[in-house]
Write a protein that holds these residues in place. Structure first.
Motif, PDB file in Angstrom:
ATOM      1  N   UNK A 127       0.712  -1.142   0.012  1.00  0.00           N
ATOM      2  CA  UNK A 127      -0.051   0.046   0.041  1.00  0.00           C
ATOM      3  C   UNK A 127       0.839   1.246   0.085  1.00  0.00           C
ATOM      4  N   UNK A 128       1.875   1.175   0.910  1.00  0.00           N
ATOM      5  CA  UNK A 128       2.646   2.519   0.846  1.00  0.00           C
ATOM      6  C   UNK A 128       3.811   2.593  -0.515  1.00  0.00           C
ATOM      7  N   UNK A 129       4.090   1.433  -0.775  1.00  0.00           N
ATOM      8  CA  UNK A 129       4.572   1.438  -2.211  1.00  0.00           C
ATOM      9  C   UNK A 129       3.994   1.997  -3.233  1.00  0.00           C
ATOM     10  N   UNK A 130       2.561   1.585  -3.278  1.00  0.00           N
ATOM     11  CA  UNK A 130       1.831   2.084  -4.302  1.00  0.00           C
ATOM     12  C   UNK A 130       1.409   3.656  -3.946  1.00  0.00           C
ATOM     13  N   UNK A 131       1.332   4.234  -2.942  1.00  0.00           N
ATOM     14  CA  UNK A 131       1.075   5.633  -2.676  1.00  0.00           C
ATOM     15  C   UNK A 131       2.321   6.427  -3.117  1.00  0.00           C
ATOM     16  N   UNK A 132       3.525   5.927  -2.742  1.00  0.00           N
ATOM     17  CA  UNK A 132       4.916   6.580  -3.299  1.00  0.00           C
ATOM     18  C   UNK A 132       4.801   6.467  -4.898  1.00  0.00           C
ATOM     19  N   UNK A 133       4.501   5.557  -5.663  1.00  0.00           N
ATOM     20  CA  UNK A 133       4.247   5.365  -7.087  1.00  0.00           C
ATOM     21  C   UNK A 133       3.317   6.496  -7.541  1.00  0.00           C
ATOM     22  N   UNK A 138       2.334  11.704 -10.071  1.00  0.00           N
ATOM     23  CA  UNK A 138       1.876  13.178 -10.100  1.00  0.00           C
ATOM     24  C   UNK A 138       2.910  14.209 -10.333  1.00  0.00           C
ATOM     25  N   UNK A 139       4.028  13.907  -9.652  1.00  0.00           N
ATOM     26  CA  UNK A 139       5.406  14.771  -9.663  1.00  0.00           C
ATOM     27  C   UNK A 139       5.868  15.007 -11.130  1.00  0.00           C
ATOM     28  N   UNK A 140       5.702  13.747 -11.837  1.00  0.00           N
ATOM     29  CA  UNK A 140       6.427  13.545 -13.002  1.00  0.00           C
ATOM     30  C   UNK A 140       5.490  14.182 -14.081  1.00  0.00           C
ATOM     31  N   UNK A 141       4.287  13.685 -14.108  1.00  0.00           N
ATOM     32  CA  UNK A 141       3.130  14.194 -14.995  1.00  0.00           C
ATOM     33  C   UNK A 141       2.057  14.790 -14.723  1.00  0.00           C
ATOM     34  N   UNK A 142       2.053  15.168 -13.483  1.00  0.00           N
ATOM     35  CA  UNK A 142       0.843  15.718 -12.845  1.00  0.00           C
ATOM     36  C   UNK A 142      -0.242  14.926 -12.741  1.00  0.00           C
ATOM     37  N   UNK A 143      -1.443  15.688 -12.379  1.00  0.00           N
ATOM     38  CA  UNK A 143      -2.692  15.072 -12.207  1.00  0.00           C
ATOM     39  C   UNK A 143      -3.180  14.294 -13.509  1.00  0.00           C
ATOM     40  N   UNK A 144      -3.792  13.383 -13.471  1.00  0.00           N
ATOM     41  CA  UNK A 144      -4.437  12.710 -14.803  1.00  0.00           C
ATOM     42  C   UNK A 144      -5.150  11.689 -14.555  1.00  0.00           C
ATOM     43  N   UNK A 145      -5.684  10.859 -15.448  1.00  0.00           N
ATOM     44  CA  UNK A 145      -6.740   9.748 -15.367  1.00  0.00           C
ATOM     45  C   UNK A 145      -6.225   8.941 -14.558  1.00  0.00           C
ATOM     46  N   UNK A 245      10.517   6.484 -12.916  1.00  0.00           N
ATOM     47  CA  UNK A 245       9.518   5.845 -13.784  1.00  0.00           C
ATOM     48  C   UNK A 245       9.460   4.182 -13.573  1.00  0.00           C
ATOM     49  N   UNK A 246      10.585   3.786 -13.373  1.00  0.00           N
ATOM     50  CA  UNK A 246      10.422   2.167 -13.047  1.00  0.00           C
ATOM     51  C   UNK A 246       9.671   1.821 -12.014  1.00  0.00           C
ATOM     52  N   UNK A 247       9.833   2.865 -10.794  1.00  0.00           N
ATOM     53  CA  UNK A 247       9.269   2.520  -9.508  1.00  0.00           C
ATOM     54  C   UNK A 247       7.722   2.745  -9.782  1.00  0.00           C
ATOM     55  N   UNK A 248       7.430   3.596 -10.374  1.00  0.00           N
ATOM     56  CA  UNK A 248       6.007   4.255 -10.681  1.00  0.00           C
ATOM     57  C   UNK A 248       5.289   2.882 -11.502  1.00  0.00           C
ATOM     58  N   UNK A 249       6.014   2.419 -12.658  1.00  0.00           N
ATOM     59  CA  UNK A 249       5.334   1.315 -13.479  1.00  0.00           C
ATOM     60  C   UNK A 249       5.217  -0.125 -12.542  1.00  0.00           C
TER      61      UNK A 249
END
Length: 387
Positions: A127-133, A138-145, A245-249
């Protein structure tokens, strides 16, 4: 339950087939080939992550009652193989791991409780890992779908996570006891003792925040190790991504897999999730599907040895159980004789001797919690049928 799992498996396979056909089989195959030796490195990263998760399981035990680190790591590979490769929900392997750990001399109540605590620490850190992702996205690409969708999923997951924790506490104990009192037949009331043993051990494990937090720290590092799979595979395919980006994916893909826990292997869910996530970073669908295939190769290369190990472990267990123990037999005969002389009525005497023998045949450190093992054995019957 088995029918629902089969239906989910069929839907997942159809989804995978549709995604591959729509993206072009030749393009996906070319992307997989371009991964080259990167696929082998992904397998190594997966093995390291699974072994590291075994260390997280090891960390929840009290120092005086810890099993060996080798047992926790090897059984963690068994759990991984069952959860990823067999047509069962993604928690079936965890119950098998707890049962096998109990057969190695650990009390059944402690083995079962450790499995629940390990699942809890994994769920919290995921859960925390997903929150970080989500925060990184949001930091890299801003708010989005994608950000809004995952944030909504986290809002739903948080109460479920809290409920899973509460059911392991005193309030959950009372609820389960009330259900058993209402619905269990008279001869099944022994399960109440098993529940008491389980919750006593849960309280013991949760009574040390230091151990629980330490296990969470280990699992968090494990999730980050898993991000190396995405980083390495995409780099070898010619789509270099940053560590962030790898962490986000990886974090959001694992969240999708977790949401699809009822689908064996998260078939279809993993592929669709990776396509959507990779598109955010301008990575085409064929590369995302190739990444999914490389990950599934790691599932096979790490999971199959775990299944093979499970087969041999079960064989050893059956061999030990079939070998007669002279001391145990003598003790059971004596106890049986005493029961026959102190009780009247043939039926009563026979029942006393059977109960005595069932406990006498167990190792001394398992006799106090044999009801836990019996209940876990009955649950494993369904899993063996699925396997």
């Amino acid at each position: 339950m088995k029918r629902l799992t089969t239906l989910a498996l069929i839907v997942g396979l159809c989804t995978v087939a549709g995604l591959f056909l729509s993206s072009g089989l030749d393009d996906v195959a070319a992307a997989v080939v371009s991964a080259g030796w990167g696929a082998a490195l992904v397998v190594v990263a997966r093995a390291a992550a699974v072994g590291w998760a075994g260390l997280g399981w090891f960390a929840v035990f009290p120092r005086s009652e810890r099993p060996s680190l080798w047992d926790c790591v090897s059984l963690r590979f068994v759990r991984e193989g069952i959860n990823t490769l067999l047509p069962v929900a993604t928690v079936g392997g965890d119950f098998v791991g707890a049962r096998l750990l109990a057969q190695r001399g650990l009390s059944g109540g402690l083995a079962g409780a450790s499995m629940f605590v390990d699942l809890m620490t994994q769920a919290v850190t995921q859960f925390l890992f997903t929150v970080g992702g989500v925060a990184l996205l949001a930091w890299l690409h801003g708010d989005g779908p994608v950000v809004r969708t995952v944030a909504g999923g986290l809002a739903i997951a948080a109460p479920a996570l809290g409920a899973f924790f509460l059911i392991q506490r005193r309030s959950g104990h009372r609820i389960i006891q009330a259900l058993l009192n209402r619905f269990a037949a008279a001869r099944e009331w022994r399960a109440l003792g098993a529940v008491d043993v389980l919750y006593d051990n849960l309280r013991r494990l949760y009574s040390s925040p230091k151990r629980v937090v330490g296990a969470m720290g280990v699992h968090m590092i494990g999730w980050i190790i898993g991000a190396a799979e995405v980083y390495v595979a995409l780099h070898f395919m010619g789509y270099p991504v940053s560590v962030a980006e790898a962490i986000v994916i990886e974090s959001l893909a694992q969240a999708v897999r977790g949401a699809a826990f009822a689908v064996p292997g998260a078939l279809g869910a993993q592929e669709g999730g990776l396509i959507a996530l990779c598109a955010v970073f301008d990575i085409p669908a064929e590369a995302a599907l190739a990444l999914s295939l490389v990950k599934r190769l790691a599932d096979l290369m790490v999971g199959v040895p775990g299944l093979v190990a499970w087969h041999f472990m079960e064989g050893k267990t059956k061999g030990k159980s079939s070998a007669p123990d002279t001391d145990a037999l003598d003790a059971s005969d004596t106890t049986s004789g005493d029961a026959g002389t102190t009780k009247t009525g043939g039926e009563t005497a026979r029942s006393g001797s059977v109960d005595a023998m069932s406990v006498a045949r167990l190792p001394a450190n398992l006799a106090g919690s044999h009801t836990v093992l019996r209940s876990m054995e009955s649950e494993m019957g369904t899993l063996r049928k699925c396997a």
